[in-house]
Scaffold this motif. Sequence first.
Motif, mmCIF file in Angstrom:
data_model
loop_
_atom_site.group_PDB
_atom_site.id
_atom_site.type_symbol
_atom_site.label_atom_id
_atom_site.label_comp_id
_atom_site.label_asym_id
_atom_site.label_seq_id
_atom_site.Cartn_x
_atom_site.Cartn_y
_atom_site.Cartn_z
ATOM 1 N N LYS A 196 0.836 -1.207 0.000
ATOM 2 C CA LYS A 196 0.000 0.000 0.000
ATOM 3 C C LYS A 196 0.871 1.257 0.000
ATOM 4 O O LYS A 196 1.725 1.428 0.869
ATOM 5 C CB LYS A 196 -0.926 0.012 1.209
ATOM 6 N N MET A 197 0.633 2.135 -0.955
ATOM 7 C CA MET A 197 1.411 3.373 -1.043
ATOM 8 C C MET A 197 1.092 4.303 0.125
ATOM 9 O O MET A 197 -0.064 4.478 0.500
ATOM 10 C CB MET A 197 1.135 4.101 -2.360
ATOM 11 N N THR A 198 2.140 4.892 0.689
ATOM 12 C CA THR A 198 1.965 5.956 1.665
ATOM 13 C C THR A 198 2.150 7.294 0.952
ATOM 14 O O THR A 198 2.483 7.341 -0.238
ATOM 15 C CB THR A 198 3.003 5.852 2.799
ATOM 16 N N TYR A 199 1.971 8.377 1.688
ATOM 17 C CA TYR A 199 2.154 9.685 1.051
ATOM 18 C C TYR A 199 3.599 9.890 0.599
ATOM 19 O O TYR A 199 3.857 10.648 -0.338
ATOM 20 C CB TYR A 199 1.730 10.808 1.991
ATOM 21 N N TYR A 200 4.542 9.202 1.223
ATOM 22 C CA TYR A 200 5.937 9.309 0.803
ATOM 23 C C TYR A 200 6.137 8.790 -0.626
ATOM 24 O O TYR A 200 7.125 9.120 -1.282
ATOM 25 C CB TYR A 200 6.848 8.524 1.750
ATOM 26 N N GLY A 201 5.210 7.971 -1.099
ATOM 27 C CA GLY A 201 5.325 7.422 -2.440
ATOM 28 C C GLY A 201 4.778 8.315 -3.528
ATOM 29 O O GLY A 201 5.026 8.069 -4.712
ATOM 30 N N ARG A 202 4.007 9.317 -3.155
ATOM 31 C CA ARG A 202 3.400 10.199 -4.146
ATOM 32 C C ARG A 202 4.433 11.167 -4.717
ATOM 33 O O ARG A 202 5.300 11.682 -4.006
ATOM 34 C CB ARG A 202 2.261 11.005 -3.511
ATOM 35 N N TRP A 203 4.282 11.430 -6.006
ATOM 36 C CA TRP A 203 5.251 12.325 -6.640
ATOM 37 C C TRP A 203 5.202 13.729 -6.075
ATOM 38 O O TRP A 203 6.209 14.448 -6.040
ATOM 39 C CB TRP A 203 5.059 12.340 -8.154
ATOM 40 N N THR A 204 4.052 14.128 -5.583
ATOM 41 C CA THR A 204 3.947 15.471 -5.009
ATOM 42 C C THR A 204 4.828 15.612 -3.770
ATOM 43 O O THR A 204 5.508 16.619 -3.594
ATOM 44 C CB THR A 204 2.496 15.769 -4.648
ATOM 45 N N TYR A 205 4.787 14.588 -2.909
ATOM 46 C CA TYR A 205 5.657 14.622 -1.730
ATOM 47 C C TYR A 205 7.121 14.714 -2.149
ATOM 48 O O TYR A 205 7.915 15.470 -1.570
ATOM 49 C CB TYR A 205 5.466 13.382 -0.853
ATOM 50 N N LYS A 206 7.507 13.948 -3.144
ATOM 51 C CA LYS A 206 8.909 13.871 -3.543
ATOM 52 C C LYS A 206 9.430 15.229 -4.007
ATOM 53 O O LYS A 206 10.576 15.611 -3.711
ATOM 54 C CB LYS A 206 9.085 12.801 -4.613
ATOM 55 N N PHE A 207 8.603 15.967 -4.729
ATOM 56 C CA PHE A 207 9.005 17.304 -5.156
ATOM 57 C C PHE A 207 9.087 18.248 -3.954
ATOM 58 O O PHE A 207 9.981 19.092 -3.867
ATOM 59 C CB PHE A 207 8.036 17.849 -6.199
ATOM 60 N N GLU A 208 8.134 18.119 -3.030
ATOM 61 C CA GLU A 208 8.160 18.960 -1.831
ATOM 62 C C GLU A 208 9.429 18.718 -1.025
ATOM 63 O O GLU A 208 10.073 19.660 -0.555
ATOM 64 C CB GLU A 208 6.931 18.668 -0.964
ATOM 65 N N GLU A 209 9.800 17.450 -0.849
ATOM 66 C CA GLU A 209 10.983 17.124 -0.059
ATOM 67 C C GLU A 209 12.253 17.599 -0.763
ATOM 68 O O GLU A 209 13.182 18.124 -0.118
ATOM 69 C CB GLU A 209 11.063 15.626 0.199
ATOM 70 N N ALA A 210 12.313 17.445 -2.084
ATOM 71 C CA ALA A 210 13.466 17.937 -2.825
ATOM 72 C C ALA A 210 13.610 19.440 -2.652
ATOM 73 O O ALA A 210 14.729 19.969 -2.535
ATOM 74 C CB ALA A 210 13.341 17.575 -4.302
ATOM 75 N N ALA A 211 12.493 20.153 -2.626
ATOM 76 C CA ALA A 211 12.531 21.599 -2.400
ATOM 77 C C ALA A 211 13.037 21.913 -0.994
ATOM 78 O O ALA A 211 13.844 22.840 -0.804
ATOM 79 C CB ALA A 211 11.144 22.205 -2.615
ATOM 80 N N ARG A 212 12.574 21.157 -0.004
ATOM 81 C CA ARG A 212 13.055 21.376 1.366
ATOM 82 C C ARG A 212 14.560 21.151 1.461
ATOM 83 O O ARG A 212 15.248 21.805 2.248
ATOM 84 C CB ARG A 212 12.321 20.447 2.343
ATOM 85 N N GLN A 213 15.067 20.237 0.645
ATOM 86 C CA GLN A 213 16.491 19.928 0.677
ATOM 87 C C GLN A 213 17.327 20.932 -0.112
ATOM 88 O O GLN A 213 18.553 20.869 -0.078
ATOM 89 C CB GLN A 213 16.726 18.526 0.115
ATOM 90 N N GLY A 214 16.653 21.827 -0.855
ATOM 91 C CA GLY A 214 17.365 22.876 -1.571
ATOM 92 C C GLY A 214 17.812 22.518 -2.972
ATOM 93 O O GLY A 214 18.665 23.202 -3.551
ATOM 94 N N ALA A 215 17.233 21.465 -3.557
ATOM 95 C CA ALA A 215 17.623 21.059 -4.908
ATOM 96 C C ALA A 215 17.236 22.118 -5.932
ATOM 97 O O ALA A 215 16.268 22.867 -5.754
ATOM 98 C CB ALA A 215 16.959 19.722 -5.261
ATOM 99 N N ALA A 216 17.996 22.164 -7.025
ATOM 100 C CA ALA A 216 17.676 23.089 -8.110
ATOM 101 C C ALA A 216 16.581 22.530 -9.000
ATOM 102 O O ALA A 216 15.829 23.277 -9.623
ATOM 103 C CB ALA A 216 18.926 23.369 -8.943
ATOM 104 N N ALA A 217 16.517 21.210 -9.096
ATOM 105 C CA ALA A 217 15.508 20.549 -9.918
ATOM 106 C C ALA A 217 15.351 19.117 -9.432
ATOM 107 O O ALA A 217 16.214 18.585 -8.724
ATOM 108 C CB ALA A 217 15.902 20.573 -11.398
ATOM 109 N N ALA A 218 14.243 18.503 -9.823
ATOM 110 C CA ALA A 218 13.988 17.111 -9.454
ATOM 111 C C ALA A 218 13.313 16.407 -10.615
ATOM 112 O O ALA A 218 12.402 16.962 -11.241
ATOM 113 C CB ALA A 218 13.114 17.027 -8.203
ATOM 114 N N LEU A 219 13.766 15.193 -10.885
ATOM 115 C CA LEU A 219 13.211 14.380 -11.964
ATOM 116 C C LEU A 219 12.822 13.022 -11.404
ATOM 117 O O LEU A 219 13.634 12.350 -10.757
ATOM 118 C CB LEU A 219 14.242 14.191 -13.084
ATOM 119 N N ILE A 220 11.578 12.624 -11.653
ATOM 120 C CA ILE A 220 11.101 11.311 -11.225
ATOM 121 C C ILE A 220 11.153 10.363 -12.409
ATOM 122 O O ILE A 220 10.746 10.710 -13.520
ATOM 123 C CB ILE A 220 9.670 11.401 -10.666
ATOM 124 N N ILE A 221 11.652 9.170 -12.160
ATOM 125 C CA ILE A 221 11.697 8.139 -13.193
ATOM 126 C C ILE A 221 10.343 7.453 -13.251
ATOM 127 O O ILE A 221 9.902 6.855 -12.269
ATOM 128 C CB ILE A 221 12.796 7.108 -12.888
#
Length: 565
Positions: A196-221
Amino acid sequence: MKHTLLFAAAALALSACSPAPEPAAEAPVATAAPSADHGFGPEISAEDFAAHVRVMSSDEFAGRAPGTVGEQMTADYLVSQFERLGLQPGNGDSWFQDVPMVATTADESTSSAKFVLGGSDRALAFGSDMALGTRTAQAEVSVDASELVFVGYGVNAPEANWNDYAGLDVKGKTVVMLVNDPGFHVGDEQLFSGKKMTYYGRWTYKFEEAARQGAAAALIIHDDAGAGYGWDVVKNSWSGEQYDLPASADPEPRLPMQGWITGDVARELFAAAGQDLDALRIAANKPGFTAVDLGDATFTAKLNSSIKEASSRNILAKIPGSTRPDEAIVYTAHWDHLGTHDGPEGEDHVYNGAIDNATGVAGVLEIAEAFTVQNPAPERSVVFLLVTLEESGLLGSKYYAANPVIPLKDTVAVVNLDAMSVVGPTRDFVVIGLGNSELDDVLRPIAEAQGRVLVEEDGVEKGFFFRSDHFSFAKFGVPALYAKGGIDHVEKGVEYGREIQARYTNVAYHKPADEFDPNWDLRGVVQDLQALYGVGRELAGNEAWPNYVEGNAFKAARDASRAGE
């Protein structure tokens, strides 16, 4: 349902704005649409339901894109129906709640993206190789020779003792990551919630976390199984005009640039960097995974976009409670869809959104009509909230949850209708996120009286609980029910139901083929609507305050809200 440009995100984390709707006097008015000669009755019926869906998914409504004539026609039609039912405006004396938005349209002819691999350029084509977007509301955004780092699933979950960014500084870098949760791609049921997917699995979370980490860009495979949908869904959802809330109206962090790449492009990238994507995918599923620098590979991209600030509208109506009007049950569905897209002459370019989500809106109208003839009248208020910008990332419901008409602490429950099942009568009733809240206990006896059993959704790994508007309320702790008919057809069995479901997913979902079909078997829809009406009737007539179950991530928010914290 899902974001600027193709790389923007579409399925859940999409949502936003577009040019201001044209005045009703200048736009085609749908109050006398094809259903004008249809005699509506107070009971929930297949005929009435079909009449609503037929109107809202007609080519005349042009795919119901926010900020277009399609929005104005939809608003005219829905307000006319609420007035026909004798409902009150849901936002003071207004039927509307303005939702500020920014519309971003990438100019693909002057935009570009590429990987530099071993000194050679690998250009990335919009749509076929990648989807790329920005949520900055800036006309020009660029990333130049940004180092690439593979960060596994891009998850930072302290409670699970998991941090893919541990010891890593990604400032100025481009992170590349997998979709879904750790454990998913290797079938490890011991990690996170297993399948079962948690919110950590959603692409929206992944972009939010990358932003919190200060990344310039994020790409999901992208991969079909991990995302829960094919590449066409990403491509269609991220193309054309992309909507978002203004940054000032959204507390979530934002990246300068974000998007998706296909699995084939990712495999090529990793191989050129001397890495094996399959091996790294396995490694990323093991506790203690360490991020991997992709050598001298870099990402360079330039996005030129036209930016428009405008607004769309949530549409609200209500029945005031007879004894406790300050407490409310909210029924919600999103009225928006993907509008029209350019394409070859002779092809269908209208994304009609019949199932997604004219069916949900029609269902809310049918439930509203049932409440108008209920005796005794509901003691608590019942609010009918038809939201915009779901397809852009649940933006309309996100805005309402931050600016509710009735405080969320006084909102008893939310019942969400989205992409209703037209399989026919089924023995099963699917609750997306079954076991999350005490609302299951309200629905269960109603379903059992229909000879049905509650089941969790097929494809729990696809994260459906996070992909519709009830989730905007769940994050604030409001118990939310999202349920629809199942697949075990009473007369034709499970395989028949799976076939119907698969056909919709593969042929029609987020495609022009999602059109009204007069041959739909709507007997099951009628049962579903009767059951969901029953949940609201029960809660509107008692003093219960349902909650999330012990151990659920949203229970603390509900407890704090009810305690006035």
